[in-house]
Design an enzyme around this catalytic site. Structure first.
Site, PDB file in Angstrom:
ATOM      1  N   MET A  50      23.943   9.511   4.225  1.00  0.00           N
ATOM      2  CA  MET A  50      23.806  10.763   4.970  1.00  0.00           C
ATOM      3  C   MET A  50      24.040  10.537   6.460  1.00  0.00           C
ATOM      4  SD  MET A  50      23.471  13.896   4.249  1.00  0.00           S
ATOM      5  CE  MET A  50      22.503  14.350   2.818  1.00  0.00           C
ATOM      6  N   LYS A  92     -17.613  -0.820   4.909  1.00  0.00           N
ATOM      7  CA  LYS A  92     -17.896  -1.954   4.019  1.00  0.00           C
ATOM      8  C   LYS A  92     -19.363  -2.010   3.630  1.00  0.00           C
ATOM      9  CE  LYS A  92     -17.181  -6.986   3.988  1.00  0.00           C
ATOM     10  NZ  LYS A  92     -16.643  -8.116   4.783  1.00  0.00           N
ATOM     11  N   PHE A 142     -12.041  -7.226  13.350  1.00  0.00           N
ATOM     12  CA  PHE A 142     -10.899  -7.691  12.564  1.00  0.00           C
ATOM     13  C   PHE A 142     -10.500  -6.642  11.523  1.00  0.00           C
ATOM     14  CE2 PHE A 142      -9.334 -10.013   8.753  1.00  0.00           C
ATOM     15  CZ  PHE A 142      -8.129 -10.446   9.291  1.00  0.00           C
ATOM     16  N   GLN A 143      -9.227  -6.286  11.502  1.00  0.00           N
ATOM     17  CA  GLN A 143      -8.648  -5.297  10.592  1.00  0.00           C
ATOM     18  C   GLN A 143      -9.336  -3.932  10.711  1.00  0.00           C
ATOM     19  OE1 GLN A 143      -8.294  -6.997   6.587  1.00  0.00           O
ATOM     20  NE2 GLN A 143      -6.241  -7.729   7.134  1.00  0.00           N
ATOM     21  N   GLU A 161       0.820  -1.212   0.000  1.00  0.00           N
ATOM     22  CA  GLU A 161       0.000   0.000   0.000  1.00  0.00           C
ATOM     23  C   GLU A 161       0.855   1.265   0.000  1.00  0.00           C
ATOM     24  OE1 GLU A 161      -0.484  -2.562   2.046  1.00  0.00           O
ATOM     25  OE2 GLU A 161      -2.607  -3.186   1.945  1.00  0.00           O
TER      26      GLU A 161
END
Length: 564
Positions: free
Chosen positions: A477, A161, A111-112, A49
């Site tokens: 760096m 959803k 969930f999630q 993602e």
């Protein structure tokens, strides 16, 4: 027309002229992905993602349009966070669509489930949680409006959803009505008149250009003003490309790794006109000693930026598409070009002399290729309109210093957040936005590993990106700071050089090449830039090469450590 919420999202994207989205499917967005499939809507499946949101960001920077990405609930949404913050810091227009658990489960640690609106509140222009399907068209219309108007930025639309699965009568709003959101476009003409009056009195004026000029597509107006007045110009990292780096009035980048001339001019000028800049700490260094002799003027679309980091004597709060043409018009009406230019000619000559006396360091003899030699060599092989993308680290600063940028939107880099791993997915988005242009990514062996899984996305979509990895086998760096400020105690900054980037590229379906000497570099780059499809070139560079000049932390701009 009756349709599912998921189908409505697709219809909204079409109404906003979105031509591609970047994303990764998951449980709470499966109905949306089913709608994408049925609509045959262009979608790029990234491998993470974070890759999707950076790709949408790169697409937005290269095209000037709003970038769009999709992720599922929970970890899908949280994986977007770094990319959303990256876009927020650099004012990039973005709409991130995330799935959320069903309405009855919100707030119950389902969930999630993750509170993506709560998480992203500090790093977005606005965000929405959509729990009623009837709200979808209005929210989507507002999201795109907010992302692209005023000071651009990211907007999150978190959709339950249930909403994707609900049927309703779809109608897309023609206009946006929002209390409390009325972005500035036109400012006060008297403010611009006051600026022109101040300019007439200045003997050592200096223009400071930032990313706002690139984002507002006002580089032509800016250049008109530069050449009318004859004023010297310094640039922030994000402002590179607003004026050709090789323009005689350009002094280069200012700040921690700015040129000697740019930093000295800032310390000595009597008037500093900042245009589309935010005076960040990498530019100002020690704020109390920044431009100590100057009257400071600030042109910006966001009133919150004025007086945030430095004191301002005059301000013009407006869209640069309004204020810059007016500034040119009033300046032209006030004086002839030769009057403006003759007044500052000695000052411009002094600024140019500073850069001639203390140029950027040149290559020194080494068994390995000097990093900036790679960047200068690539520049000679590319057209002016090539899109250059960087990751973050030493290679980013060398690119800013040594690449001759000619046009706006030709440098894509994470300026504000400094996000390692930004480069590869952003280059994907840029190549999709500008398929007829050459896209080259400069990365380091540390940065490229942050999102190297996107090599597979590049290969699967046949994106002809040239990826140049400057491999010094250290986190460059970090290593430089440890060398300069931590007594050479190199705590965990070596990557030990065990990764074969040529094999990594080839494992993902990308052509891999390697150059270890200057002679090899010439032929390898020629071959890479003429090879069909994506290519990764690994160039072995010294571990001890430093980015110079450098203003030490807490130092003034005239306390640079020079090299060469």
């Amino acid at each position: 027309m009756k349709m599912l919420g998921a189908e409505a999202v697709i219809e909204c994207l079409k109404q906003e002229n979105v031509d591609v989205v970047f994303g990764y499917p998951g449980g709470c967005v499966l109905t949306l992905y089913d709608a994408l499939y049925k609509a045959d809507f262009p979608h790029i499946l990234t491998r993470h993602e974070q890759g999707a949101v950076h790709a949408a960001d790169g697409y937005a920077r290269a095209s000037g349009k709003v970038g769009v990405c999709i992720a599922t609930s929970g970890p899908g949404g949280t994986n977007l966070v770094t990319g959303i913050a990256t876009a927020y810091m650099d004012s990039i227009p973005l709409v991130a669509i995330t799935g959320q658990v069903g309405v009855p489960y919100i707030g119950k640690d389902a969930f999630q489930e993750a509170d993506i609106c709560g998480i992203t509140t500090p790093i977005t222009k606005h965000n929405y949680l959509v729990k009623k399907v009837q709200d979808l068209p209005r929210v989507m219309k507002e999201a795109f409006h907010i992302a692209r108007t005023g000071r651009p930025g990211p907007v999150v639309v978190d959709i339950s959803k249930d909403v994707f699965n609900a049927m309703f009568e779809f109608e897309y709003p023609k206009t946006v009505q929002m209390r409390g959101y009325s972005p500035t476009f036109a400012g006060n003409s008297a403010d611009v008149e006051a600026v022109v009056a101040a300019l007439q009195l200045a003997e050592k004026p200096l223009l400071f250009v930032g990313g706002g000029v690139c984002l507002s597509d006002t580089a032509d107006s800016f250049r008109e003003f530069v050449e009318l007045t004859g004023y010297p110009v310094i640039s922030s990292l994000m402002g590179l490309g607003s004026l050709p780096s090789s323009h005689p009035q350009s002094l280069g980048m200012v700040g921690m790794h700015g040129t000697y001339g740019a930093n000295m001019a800032t310390m000595e000028c009597d008037l500093l006109l900042g245009i589309g800049v935010r005076f960040d700490d990498r530019v100002t260094s020690l704020v109390k000693d920044f431009a100590p002799r100057a009257k400071i003027i600030h042109f910006d679309i966001d009133p919150a930026e004025v007086n945030k980091n430095v004191r301002t004597d005059l301000k013009v709060v407006a869209d640069l598409r309004w204020s810059l043409p007016l500034l040119c018009k009033l300046a032209t009406a006030t004086r002839e070009p030769n009057e403006w230019q003759s007044q500052v000619a000695p000052w411009l000559a002094q600024c140019q002399q500073w850069n001639r006396e203390n140029p950027l360091p040149s290559a020194v003899a080494s068994e390995r290729v000097a990093p900036h030699s790679v960047i200068e060599k690539v520049r000679t092989l590319l057209a002016d309109d090539a899109v250059i993308v960087t990751d973050v680290g030493q290679h980013q600063m060398w690119t800013a210093q040594y690449y001759d940028f000619v046009k706006p939107r030709s440098l894509l880099t994470s300026g504000g957040l400094g996000t390692m791993g930004y480069g590869l997915p952003a280059a994907m988005g840029a190549q999709i936005a500008q398929p007829d242009k050459t896209v080259v990514l400069f990365s380091g062996d540390g940065s490229i590993m942050m999102n190297c899984q996107e090599l597979a996305t590049v290969a699967d979509n046949g994106l002809p990106i040239t990826i140049i990895v400057l491999n010094n086998q250290v986190l460059g760096m970090v290593n430089q700071w440890q060398r300069m400020f931590y007594g050479k105690r190199y705590s965990h900054s070596s990557t030990h050089g065990g990764t074969d980037f040529v094999k990594l590229a080839e494992a993902m379906g990308v052509t891999g090449m390697r150059a270890a000497t200057l002679e090899e570099l010439d032929s390898v780059l020629q071959q890479a830039l003429t090879t069909e499809g994506p290519v990764l070139v690994e160039v072995m560079v010294p571990a001890t090469a430093d980015v110079l000049p450098m203003v030490p932390p807490g130092g003034r701009l005239d306390q640079m450590v020079l090299g060469g």
